[in-house]
Enzyme design. Sequence first.
Site, short mmCIF file in Angstrom:
data_model
loop_
_atom_site.label_atom_id
_atom_site.label_comp_id
_atom_site.label_asym_id
_atom_site.label_seq_id
_atom_site.Cartn_x
_atom_site.Cartn_y
_atom_site.Cartn_z
N GLN A 81 0.84 -1.21 0.00
CA GLN A 81 0.00 0.00 0.00
C GLN A 81 0.87 1.25 0.00
O GLN A 81 1.88 1.31 0.71
CB GLN A 81 -0.88 -0.01 1.26
CG GLN A 81 -1.53 1.33 1.55
CD GLN A 81 -2.82 1.22 2.34
OE1 GLN A 81 -3.80 0.67 1.84
NE2 GLN A 81 -2.79 1.74 3.55
N HIS A 168 1.72 12.59 1.73
CA HIS A 168 0.76 12.17 2.77
C HIS A 168 0.95 13.00 4.05
O HIS A 168 1.28 12.44 5.11
CB HIS A 168 0.98 10.68 3.04
CG HIS A 168 -0.19 9.99 3.68
ND1 HIS A 168 -0.60 10.24 4.95
CD2 HIS A 168 -1.03 9.03 3.20
CE1 HIS A 168 -1.64 9.47 5.24
NE2 HIS A 168 -1.92 8.75 4.20
N ASP A 213 -12.24 9.91 5.21
CA ASP A 213 -11.24 9.38 4.27
C ASP A 213 -11.78 9.66 2.87
O ASP A 213 -12.50 8.83 2.29
CB ASP A 213 -11.05 7.88 4.50
CG ASP A 213 -9.79 7.36 3.80
OD1 ASP A 213 -9.39 6.21 4.10
OD2 ASP A 213 -9.22 8.10 2.98
N GLU A 273 -3.68 15.76 1.86
CA GLU A 273 -2.67 15.09 1.05
C GLU A 273 -2.86 15.45 -0.42
O GLU A 273 -3.85 15.07 -1.04
CB GLU A 273 -2.81 13.57 1.22
CG GLU A 273 -2.93 13.13 2.67
CD GLU A 273 -3.52 11.74 2.81
OE1 GLU A 273 -3.56 10.99 1.81
OE2 GLU A 273 -3.94 11.39 3.93
O1 TA6 Z 1 -4.55 8.79 3.32
C1 TA6 Z 1 -5.61 7.97 3.33
C2 TA6 Z 1 -5.19 6.53 3.48
O2 TA6 Z 1 -5.17 5.90 2.23
C3 TA6 Z 1 -6.17 5.88 4.44
O3 TA6 Z 1 -7.09 5.05 3.74
C4 TA6 Z 1 -5.27 5.12 5.41
O4 TA6 Z 1 -4.99 3.84 4.91
C5 TA6 Z 1 -4.06 6.03 5.42
O5 TA6 Z 1 -3.87 6.37 4.06
C6 TA6 Z 1 -2.83 5.46 6.11
O6 TA6 Z 1 -2.28 4.44 5.37
P1 TA6 Z 1 -0.96 3.70 5.96
O7 TA6 Z 1 -0.56 2.69 4.95
O8 TA6 Z 1 0.07 4.78 6.15
O9 TA6 Z 1 -1.37 3.13 7.31
#
Ligand code: TA6
Length: 299
Positions: A81, A168, A213, A273
Amino acid sequence: PQPSVHAEQGRVIASLPTGDSVEILLYGATVTSWKSNGRQNLWLSSAAKLDGSKAVRGGIPVVFPVFGPPPKGHATSALPQHGFARTSHWEYLGSSSSESGALAKGGDDSIKLDFGLSAAQISDEARKAWGYDFALVYTVTLGKDRLQTMLNVQNKGDKTFDFQMLLHTYFQVKDISKTTVNGLGSQPYVDKVLNATTHTQTTPSLSITGEVDRVYAQIRQDTTSIVEDGKPSIDVVRDNLDDTVVWNPWIEKANGLGDFEPKDGYKNMICIEVGAVDGWQKLEPGETFEGGQIVKSNL
Ligand code: TA6
């Protein structure tokens, strides 16, 4: 007095004669601190890993080449992710300061720090998962009451690739219940709390009273502002990026994140972000893309 830069133990710390300062970990090229007027503008979890064992929970993680969980059947499918940039070891490429003479516009000094990441420097696992030849240069420029962070993406190979990018940023706020976000009024957004359905924000400003979100895409105006207690605190200006994500995990999600501390820290942070996350940016061999943000403190 001059702007000053210290590079040591995997971090770069820079400050201006005005006292403004910024700190960047080479791990992920993650900005972990940005102070202006003696105030810390970024939120950093007290349980954030700063030893390179996992992405930093707070500051400004760099998201590339995919935002969110990678889609199936895509070149990024095997990546974690938010991609590999925020968990890679970047190189510090050096600094340059524009010492402003009395005649310079605004009379402010600024200091520019460059960081690099290329295909040769990412983990074997990441390269196996996404084998394109690329080079990133991330530029962090500290000015009085402002910080500019720009990501330059270059295709160094002979194959076209698609990517997404996003900064982010975790902003510190005094009290989320007295905080609103302006600049997204009447914009459509994908709500990831409501099963990724599309909605339109009807009010000019957004209050945060639970988990938020939202992915706002193709936003008309470039500036998204954080307003605290009715006073503008931080302006986030997108540069060549069309999208903005607003995130606050609130109670349940904060409890579910092992490195999110204190657990009531959701009351003191909001993620605004900026990114190119609606669809994919296509980069032909030899081509370059650059996008980022200027964040300004009004406090
Ligand atoms: O910024 C939104 C997001 O995509 C949320 O859905 C949440 O997953 C966040 O990022 C944090 O993601 P991470 O992989 O840093 O825990």
